[in-house]
Design an enzyme around this catalytic site. Structure first.
Site, mmCIF file in Angstrom:
data_model
loop_
_atom_site.group_PDB
_atom_site.id
_atom_site.type_symbol
_atom_site.label_atom_id
_atom_site.label_comp_id
_atom_site.label_asym_id
_atom_site.label_seq_id
_atom_site.Cartn_x
_atom_site.Cartn_y
_atom_site.Cartn_z
ATOM 1 N N ASP A 78 5.159 0.398 12.115
ATOM 2 C CA ASP A 78 3.966 -0.267 11.580
ATOM 3 C C ASP A 78 3.865 -1.734 11.997
ATOM 4 O OD1 ASP A 78 3.164 2.055 10.386
ATOM 5 O OD2 ASP A 78 3.787 1.507 8.366
ATOM 6 N N ARG A 101 1.234 14.188 13.852
ATOM 7 C CA ARG A 101 1.665 14.003 12.471
ATOM 8 C C ARG A 101 1.668 15.292 11.641
ATOM 9 N NH1 ARG A 101 -0.801 8.547 10.070
ATOM 10 N NH2 ARG A 101 1.053 8.654 8.805
ATOM 11 N N ARG A 144 -8.339 -0.625 5.147
ATOM 12 C CA ARG A 144 -7.489 0.392 4.522
ATOM 13 C C ARG A 144 -6.160 -0.214 4.097
ATOM 14 N NH1 ARG A 144 -6.005 4.765 8.204
ATOM 15 N NH2 ARG A 144 -4.714 5.089 6.388
ATOM 16 N N LYS A 151 0.827 -1.216 0.000
ATOM 17 C CA LYS A 151 0.000 0.000 0.000
ATOM 18 C C LYS A 151 0.853 1.254 0.000
ATOM 19 C CE LYS A 151 -1.647 1.426 4.140
ATOM 20 N NZ LYS A 151 -1.307 2.810 4.532
ATOM 21 N N ASN A 152 1.839 1.307 0.910
ATOM 22 C CA ASN A 152 2.591 2.547 1.090
ATOM 23 C C ASN A 152 3.608 2.802 -0.023
ATOM 24 O OD1 ASN A 152 1.085 3.081 3.297
ATOM 25 N ND2 ASN A 152 2.679 2.593 4.816
HETATM 26 N N1 EPU Z 1 7.160 14.354 11.022
HETATM 27 C C1 EPU Z 1 7.316 15.682 11.335
HETATM 28 N N2 EPU Z 1 7.137 16.605 10.363
HETATM 29 C C2 EPU Z 1 6.804 16.268 9.071
HETATM 30 C C3 EPU Z 1 6.658 14.909 8.764
HETATM 31 C C4 EPU Z 1 6.840 13.972 9.759
HETATM 32 O O1 EPU Z 1 7.603 16.022 12.473
HETATM 33 O O2 EPU Z 1 6.659 17.161 8.236
HETATM 34 C C5 EPU Z 1 7.354 13.331 12.067
HETATM 35 C C6 EPU Z 1 6.086 12.539 12.355
HETATM 36 O O3 EPU Z 1 5.224 13.195 13.249
HETATM 37 C C7 EPU Z 1 6.640 11.249 12.905
HETATM 38 C C8 EPU Z 1 7.937 11.077 12.113
HETATM 39 O O4 EPU Z 1 8.243 12.343 11.585
HETATM 40 O O5 EPU Z 1 6.946 11.401 14.265
HETATM 41 C C9 EPU Z 1 7.879 10.075 10.979
HETATM 42 O O6 EPU Z 1 6.711 10.271 10.223
HETATM 43 P P1 EPU Z 1 6.658 10.067 8.656
HETATM 44 O O7 EPU Z 1 6.502 11.372 7.989
HETATM 45 O O8 EPU Z 1 7.785 9.189 8.214
HETATM 46 O O9 EPU Z 1 5.291 9.262 8.473
HETATM 47 P P2 EPU Z 1 4.349 9.353 7.221
HETATM 48 O O10 EPU Z 1 5.150 9.587 6.015
HETATM 49 O O11 EPU Z 1 3.205 10.251 7.516
HETATM 50 C C10 EPU Z 1 4.490 6.813 6.566
HETATM 51 C C11 EPU Z 1 3.540 5.687 6.399
HETATM 52 C C12 EPU Z 1 3.015 5.259 7.761
HETATM 53 C C13 EPU Z 1 4.199 4.841 8.615
HETATM 54 C C14 EPU Z 1 5.220 5.975 8.705
HETATM 55 C C15 EPU Z 1 6.484 5.605 9.449
HETATM 56 C C16 EPU Z 1 2.624 6.094 4.193
HETATM 57 C C17 EPU Z 1 1.464 6.484 3.357
HETATM 58 N N3 EPU Z 1 2.461 6.123 5.519
HETATM 59 O O12 EPU Z 1 3.762 7.879 7.185
HETATM 60 O O13 EPU Z 1 2.155 4.167 7.547
HETATM 61 O O14 EPU Z 1 3.766 4.502 9.911
HETATM 62 O O15 EPU Z 1 5.591 6.390 7.379
HETATM 63 O O16 EPU Z 1 7.100 4.516 8.867
HETATM 64 O O17 EPU Z 1 3.673 5.744 3.669
HETATM 65 C C18 EPU Z 1 0.422 2.663 8.053
HETATM 66 O O18 EPU Z 1 0.600 2.137 6.930
HETATM 67 O O19 EPU Z 1 -0.293 2.136 8.936
HETATM 68 C C19 EPU Z 1 1.069 3.927 8.356
HETATM 69 C C20 EPU Z 1 0.651 4.726 9.328
#
Ligand code: EPU
Length: 418
Positions: free
Chosen positions: A304, A121, A396, A22-23
């Site tokens: 995850d 987030r 999802r 998915k991701n």
């Molecule tokens: N963060 C910030 N600022 C930003 C972006 C992120 O502070 O602008 C922080 C977040 O709050 C968090 C950390 O950085 O503490 C890492 O978050 P990240 O941005 O890597 O998460 P994401 O990109 O929103 C993706 C996956 C998630 C997975 C995380 C971590 C997708 C669509 N989603 O989320 O997947 O948990 O990376 O590996 O790729 C899931 O599939 O259940 C899921 C939540």
């Protein structure tokens, strides 16, 4: 709304085919916006989030056709540059259209995602990066509004490695003038898969999968053609299923090289792994052993997988410490596991899990995707019947979950929740 009814206690045996990730599929679908024409994506899992991304692309003016794991996206008629709140609130990954829209059309308006069940987030790093690339970024009435004549290559440092942030900026930089360097970039396999898909479009990217990624912008990209990598989190989830039921499961289409940390930790817990031509055979122990785990960005143990791992530790021999460092609020499953008889206490980002011999069935409520998966894992080993409500969270991210579980002998039913 559907609920799952699971009668636990069976040793699960047989084969499970792992679906596309998915991701990885979500950013690659968004990447189709960078070119004009028809992109072809294979091994796309049939999931609610994928259909939401399809709806979002269609809202922007794209043609979206999905059949038997193949997605066709045609982007000749993009004429809307806005991702509305109603779509973004159901799927945060909608933010992934921001980089491509801005790079290709010079404008984008995307609703701010807001917080969710697993934490605040923020997307500040996505926005900081786009500003570094020369975009004008404003926040207006709950929306990110971004504009540019043309993005310009820049050096961007992430305070924290962010998966979708790295993906958004990598996509944006492909059409920027000059070279962009992303420092402290996320190294997840999904980032690499996106870079591979972008390469089929003619993008020039070096270093994806490492913490420094270099992107040399080009003037134009062509539509992409790509096959999505297997879902490492789905595979890891089925590994915990084998572990908790004392099962013997063969995972087909599983990339073990994406699961090093998970396999090591599950090995400490007593699971055995045998790689072979037909797939990876996972054998669960009579009772798992306690193991400490700490979530960190890839190649560390994935956040995850934390909830599913905790379900396994809930029945392990001894006490385990589970530390969550990626998201501040990712222990929503704990209260539900406790209702099944687990002995877990949480303080700060640390859960202390005292293994109990057996969990028992209970009525439960799913709260987010991976929390729901952990309840399914726990229910499969629990004595008696477990009812899990609000399983739209599970839909999802897990393709045909109950069919796959039934194929390996689980007693699982989906019924309408009145
Ligand atoms: N963060 C910030 N600022 C930003 C972006 C992120 O502070 O602008 C922080 C977040 O709050 C968090 C950390 O950085 O503490 C890492 O978050 P990240 O941005 O890597 O998460 P994401 O990109 O929103 C993706 C996956 C998630 C997975 C995380 C971590 C997708 C669509 N989603 O989320 O997947 O948990 O990376 O590996 O790729 C899931 O599939 O259940 C899921 C939540």
């Amino acid at each position: 709304m559907d609920k799952l009814i699971i009668r636990g206690g069976r040793k699960l045996r047989g084969e499970v085919a792992i679906s596309g990730a998915k991701n990885a599929a979500l950013p690659i679908m968004a990447a189709s916006l960078l070119a004009s024409g028809e992109s072809i994506i294979r091994r796309v899992p049939h999931l609610r989030d994928i259909m939401t991304m399809g709806r979002l692309l269609a809202h922007l003016g794209a043609g979206f056709h999905y059949e038997r794991s193949k997605a066709l996206i045609s982007t000749e008629r993009i004429n809307v540059f806005e991702a509305p709140y109603d779509l973004v609130r159901t799927m945060r990954a909608s933010i992934l259209v921001l980089g491509p829209l801005l790079a290709k059309f010079g404008r984008a308006k995307v609703s701010l995602p807001g917080g969710c069940a697993i934490g605040a987030r923020p997307i500040n790093l996505h926005l900081m990066g786009l500003e570094k690339l020369g975009a004008e970024v404003k926040l207006e009435a709950g929306y990110v509004v971004a504009r540019t004549r043309r993005l310009k290559g820049a050096a961007i440092y992430f305070d924290t490695p962010t998966v979708t942030g790295t993906e958004n900026l990598m996509m944006a930089a492909t059409l920027a003038k000059g070279t962009t360097v992303l420092e402290n970039a996320a190294r997840e396999p999904e980032v690499v898969d996106l870079a591979d898909a972008l390469a089929t479009m003619g993008a020039r990217i070096r270093g994806a999968g490492e913490s420094v990624v270099e992107i040399e912008g080009v003037n134009e990209l062509k539509p992409l053609e790509h096959s999505i990598i297997p879902d490492r989190i789905e595979a890891g989830t089925f590994m915990t299923v084998a572990g908790i039921t004392g099962g013997d499961i063969v995972l087909k289409e599983c990339r073990m090289d994406h699961l090093d940390a998970v396999v090591m930790k599950l090995g400490e817990a007593g699971l055995q792994f045998h790689g072979g031509e037909g797939g990876v055979r996972v054998i669960g122990p009579a009772r798992p052993k306690s193991t400490n785990v700490k979530t960190i960005p890839y190649p560390g143990f994935p956040t995850d997988m934390q909830a599913q791992f905790m379900a396994l530790m809930a029945v392990a021999e001894g006490t385990s410490i589970v530390k969550e460092t990626v998201f501040e609020n990712r222990f929503m499953h704990v209260a539900e596991l406790v209702r099944m008889g687990a002995d877990i206490t949480v303080e700060g980002g640390i859960a202390t899990v005292k293994g109990v011999g057996r969990l028992h069935g209970a009525p439960l409520m799913a709260t987010d995707l991976r929390a729901s998966a952990s309840l399914v894992v726990a229910a499969l080993a629990a004595k008696g019947e477990t009812e899990i409500r609000r399983i739209y969270h599970l839909d999802r991210g897990y393709e045909m979950i109950e069919e796959k579980l039934r194929m390996i002998g689980a007693d699982v039913r989906r019924v309408k929740d009145e």
